[in-house]
Design a protein around this motif. Structure first.
Motif, PDB file in Angstrom:
ATOM      1  N   LEU A 403     -32.813  20.236 -25.830  1.00  0.00           N
ATOM      2  CA  LEU A 403     -32.163  19.007 -26.281  1.00  0.00           C
ATOM      3  C   LEU A 403     -33.142  18.082 -26.997  1.00  0.00           C
ATOM      4  O   LEU A 403     -32.752  17.059 -27.553  1.00  0.00           O
ATOM      5  CB  LEU A 403     -31.546  18.260 -25.092  1.00  0.00           C
ATOM      6  CG  LEU A 403     -30.394  18.973 -24.362  1.00  0.00           C
ATOM      7  CD1 LEU A 403     -29.810  18.062 -23.287  1.00  0.00           C
ATOM      8  CD2 LEU A 403     -29.304  19.395 -25.340  1.00  0.00           C
ATOM      9  N   ALA A 406     -32.032  17.313 -30.488  1.00  0.00           N
ATOM     10  CA  ALA A 406     -30.940  16.341 -30.591  1.00  0.00           C
ATOM     11  C   ALA A 406     -31.449  14.915 -30.367  1.00  0.00           C
ATOM     12  O   ALA A 406     -31.075  13.976 -31.093  1.00  0.00           O
ATOM     13  CB  ALA A 406     -29.856  16.679 -29.574  1.00  0.00           C
ATOM     14  N   ILE A 407     -32.299  14.756 -29.377  1.00  0.00           N
ATOM     15  CA  ILE A 407     -32.783  13.404 -29.038  1.00  0.00           C
ATOM     16  C   ILE A 407     -33.596  12.811 -30.175  1.00  0.00           C
ATOM     17  O   ILE A 407     -33.396  11.660 -30.583  1.00  0.00           O
ATOM     18  CB  ILE A 407     -33.600  13.445 -27.733  1.00  0.00           C
ATOM     19  CG1 ILE A 407     -32.687  13.866 -26.554  1.00  0.00           C
ATOM     20  CG2 ILE A 407     -34.233  12.093 -27.444  1.00  0.00           C
ATOM     21  CD1 ILE A 407     -33.444  14.221 -25.292  1.00  0.00           C
ATOM     22  N   VAL A 410     -31.354  11.805 -33.041  1.00  0.00           N
ATOM     23  CA  VAL A 410     -30.627  10.565 -32.743  1.00  0.00           C
ATOM     24  C   VAL A 410     -31.570   9.371 -32.905  1.00  0.00           C
ATOM     25  O   VAL A 410     -31.186   8.318 -33.447  1.00  0.00           O
ATOM     26  CB  VAL A 410     -30.025  10.611 -31.322  1.00  0.00           C
ATOM     27  CG1 VAL A 410     -29.483   9.237 -30.927  1.00  0.00           C
ATOM     28  CG2 VAL A 410     -28.911  11.648 -31.250  1.00  0.00           C
ATOM     29  N   VAL A 447     -34.417   9.800 -21.749  1.00  0.00           N
ATOM     30  CA  VAL A 447     -33.416   9.203 -22.648  1.00  0.00           C
ATOM     31  C   VAL A 447     -33.139   7.756 -22.243  1.00  0.00           C
ATOM     32  O   VAL A 447     -33.069   6.857 -23.095  1.00  0.00           O
ATOM     33  CB  VAL A 447     -32.116  10.034 -22.637  1.00  0.00           C
ATOM     34  CG1 VAL A 447     -30.982   9.283 -23.335  1.00  0.00           C
ATOM     35  CG2 VAL A 447     -32.341  11.391 -23.290  1.00  0.00           C
ATOM     36  N   GLU A 457     -27.101   6.163 -26.366  1.00  0.00           N
ATOM     37  CA  GLU A 457     -27.615   6.557 -25.062  1.00  0.00           C
ATOM     38  C   GLU A 457     -26.553   7.271 -24.243  1.00  0.00           C
ATOM     39  O   GLU A 457     -26.820   8.314 -23.619  1.00  0.00           O
ATOM     40  CB  GLU A 457     -28.126   5.331 -24.307  1.00  0.00           C
ATOM     41  CG  GLU A 457     -28.704   5.671 -22.935  1.00  0.00           C
ATOM     42  CD  GLU A 457     -29.284   4.466 -22.231  1.00  0.00           C
ATOM     43  OE1 GLU A 457     -28.983   4.292 -21.034  1.00  0.00           O
ATOM     44  OE2 GLU A 457     -30.040   3.704 -22.882  1.00  0.00           O
ATOM     45  N   ARG A 459     -24.023   8.928 -25.363  1.00  0.00           N
ATOM     46  CA  ARG A 459     -23.763  10.225 -25.989  1.00  0.00           C
ATOM     47  C   ARG A 459     -24.816  11.257 -25.561  1.00  0.00           C
ATOM     48  O   ARG A 459     -24.486  12.398 -25.238  1.00  0.00           O
ATOM     49  CB  ARG A 459     -23.749  10.050 -27.507  1.00  0.00           C
ATOM     50  CG  ARG A 459     -23.410  11.291 -28.280  1.00  0.00           C
ATOM     51  CD  ARG A 459     -22.913  10.980 -29.701  1.00  0.00           C
ATOM     52  NE  ARG A 459     -23.342   9.707 -30.223  1.00  0.00           N
ATOM     53  CZ  ARG A 459     -24.366   9.544 -31.084  1.00  0.00           C
ATOM     54  NH1 ARG A 459     -25.073  10.581 -31.475  1.00  0.00           N
ATOM     55  NH2 ARG A 459     -24.663   8.325 -31.545  1.00  0.00           N
ATOM     56  N   LEU A 460     -26.067  10.836 -25.540  1.00  0.00           N
ATOM     57  CA  LEU A 460     -27.127  11.767 -25.170  1.00  0.00           C
ATOM     58  C   LEU A 460     -27.135  12.072 -23.675  1.00  0.00           C
ATOM     59  O   LEU A 460     -27.420  13.192 -23.261  1.00  0.00           O
ATOM     60  CB  LEU A 460     -28.486  11.215 -25.591  1.00  0.00           C
ATOM     61  CG  LEU A 460     -28.810  11.290 -27.092  1.00  0.00           C
ATOM     62  CD1 LEU A 460     -30.158  10.657 -27.376  1.00  0.00           C
ATOM     63  CD2 LEU A 460     -28.789  12.740 -27.573  1.00  0.00           C
ATOM     64  N   TYR A 468     -24.391  21.520 -26.255  1.00  0.00           N
ATOM     65  CA  TYR A 468     -25.121  21.286 -27.501  1.00  0.00           C
ATOM     66  C   TYR A 468     -24.975  22.499 -28.434  1.00  0.00           C
ATOM     67  O   TYR A 468     -25.922  23.201 -28.746  1.00  0.00           O
ATOM     68  CB  TYR A 468     -26.590  21.003 -27.184  1.00  0.00           C
ATOM     69  CG  TYR A 468     -27.442  20.638 -28.385  1.00  0.00           C
ATOM     70  CD1 TYR A 468     -26.972  19.763 -29.369  1.00  0.00           C
ATOM     71  CD2 TYR A 468     -28.724  21.171 -28.530  1.00  0.00           C
ATOM     72  CE1 TYR A 468     -27.762  19.436 -30.459  1.00  0.00           C
ATOM     73  CE2 TYR A 468     -29.522  20.841 -29.622  1.00  0.00           C
ATOM     74  CZ  TYR A 468     -29.025  19.978 -30.586  1.00  0.00           C
ATOM     75  OH  TYR A 468     -29.802  19.646 -31.676  1.00  0.00           O
TER      76      TYR A 468
END
Length: 480
Positions: A403, A406-407, A410, A447, A457, A459-460, A468
């Motif tokens: 992840l 993704a983080i 974002v 996160v 936040e 969403r993650l 994912y």
């Protein structure tokens, strides 16, 4: 054992009984022995017997064409009954015909000449003995051979190989649809990477294979009938008033083939090289599926369904080996070795003719046979698989570090939107995740401390490795 019988027994130099002397033929190669049932349909198109039958067919149709179109003075149209009896020479071609042709060839030492004599023997019974001279009229052997090979390969591809290959692609596509939403950890360079779905990965293979099938289905099977060096010299010398190019084109197209107007003594075989390259590419993509599935089996993503009574290992009773995929790999490699050699060899001929293509083309059936056998094995292998969704889920749950992508993306988007504290997102995630295992708690703690906007936040924090997968599930729809 009597002395007479003992004397008749043939033995090898090592003293063993000679299997080659057996009354029943024993196959030298696996396609005619162990795997004969899997490739049997190709015998009707690409065997030596089928080649001879197609030669007879081309000679017969050429005779009917010449008489039906009054090409030669004095050789007017045949009656419908005479044409039917001529074509029966082809439709009734059987084992006895194969034997008779072999006996003729033993005398002529020429396969096509034997076919000419074979047909000539049958004309008196049809009442057209006077047309014996019209059999093989104006033809060189290659006029008959190239058309016969085109017909045989066309039939083998369209009636046998394409249906089998298309059936397998449909099977893979159905698996992709069934597993479209099953999340799976990707492995780029063999390492955990952005998750996908099992269905999407299968769809990629199905899509690739379909493109090759589309190319194969559009193959042009070329043919020519223009004499000893492609100049119609004998044709013009014997019947100067005929439009021999038009006759040639019309006849070739009447066989369902594409006319090649410019050749030497041989049809150039370029179409064969093109076809074999496409089939070989299909084979290579299928080989890729085999190695991937084999690897997924080895890490537990697929469970193999045991076959009742089967043995996986002669010493380890627990084993269920992925033999279908291993067998397919080997046969695909052998098929491609032959297809590549055919493609490279057939496009070259010294000056106006050499005979390298004659021996090469006798292996076309072997090349397609190994591919067909592989297709059969993959189809059976896929049927014996069970998706281990629990293993897939557990693998995802132990790799929360995926992840990180993704983080940090974002964070980049947040920075562009003006959110404070989003500096160096890639580097911060690299420090957290590179070469390290990160569990759910540690990732969510990270996160929560980033200072993201509430929406980002949330969403993650709701994101898991299993969720994912982007739009992987939707991408399977491209197969429709």
């Amino acid at each position: 054992m009597s002395e007479t019988v003992a004397a008749a027994v043939t033995r090898t130099p090592s003293g063993r009984l000679a299997l080659a002397a057996s009354p029943e033929p024993i196959a030298l190669g696996p396609l005619d022995g162990r795997y004969q049932s899997a490739v049997a349909p190709l015998v009707d198109y690409l065997s030596e017997a089928a080649l001879n039958r197609d030669r007879v067919a081309v000679e017969v149709e050429w005779l009917i064409y010449l008489t039906s179109n009054n090409v030669l003075p004095g050789a007017g149209p045949l009656t419908a009954d005479q044409q039917e009896k001529l074509r029966a020479i082809v439709t009734e071609f059987d084992a006895a015909a194969v034997t008779e042709l072999a006996e003729l060839e033993a005398v002529t030492v020429h396969d096509v000449k034997a076919v000419e004599y074979y047909i000539g023997r049958r004309l008196p019974a049809i009442g057209i003995e006077r047309l014996t001279a019209l059999v093989h009229f104006g033809c060189t052997s290659e006029d008959i051979n190239n058309l016969s090979y085109s017909l045989g390969v066309k039939g083998a591809v369209e009636d046998v190989w394409l249906p089998a290959a298309s059936g397998l692609v449909a099977q893979i596509s159905a698996m992709a649809e069934e597993n479209r939403a099953v999340p799976m950890l990707s492995r780029t360079h063999g390492q955990p990477a952005t998750p996908t779905t099992l269905g999407k990965e299968l769809a990629v293979i199905a899509h690739r294979l379909r493109r090759q099938l589309d190319r194969v289905s559009k193959t042009q099977y070329l043919g020519k009938i223009n004499g000893a060096t492609g100049t119609y010299a004998a044709h013009v010398a014997s019947v100067p008033g005929a439009d021999w190019q038009d006759i040639s084109q019309s006849f070739v197209e009447s066989l369902g083939l594409t006319w090649n107007p410019l050749t030497t003594q041989i049809e150039s075989h370029d179409w064969q090289a093109e076809l074999y390259a496409d089939v070989a590419r299909f084979n290579r993509i299928l080989h890729n599926l085999c190695t991937d599935v084999w690897s997924y089996i080895s890490i537990g993503y697929f469970r193999q369904i045991p076959v009742a009574g089967a043995t996986g290992s002669s010493t380890m009773p627990h084993k269920v080996n992925p033999i279908r995929f291993e067998n397919a790999e080997a046969n695909l490699e052998i098929s491609n070795g032959l297809l590549d050699t055919l493609g490279a060899t057939l496009v070259t001929s010294r000056w106006q003719r050499d005979l390298t293509d004659s021996s090469s083309q006798r292996n076309i059936g072997v090349a397609f046979g190994h591919s067909l056998l592989a297709i059969s094995n993959v189809a059976k292998g896929l049927l014996a698989l069970d998706v281990a969704e629990d293993v897939l889920a557990a693998d995802l749950d132990t790799n929360w570090e995926v992840l990180g992508e993704a983080i940090q993306m974002v964070m980049r988007a947040e920075a562009i939107a003006g959110v404070e504290g989003m500096e160096n997102p890639y580097e911060r995630l690299k420090d957290l995740t590179r070469g390290q295992r990160v569990d759910a708690a540690r990732m969510q703690e990270f996160v929560s401390g980033l200072g993201l906007s509430p929406e980002a936040e949330a969403r993650l924090l709701a994101l898991t490795p299993g969720k994912y997968t982007g739009i992987a599930e939707q991408l399977v729809d491209h197969l429709k």
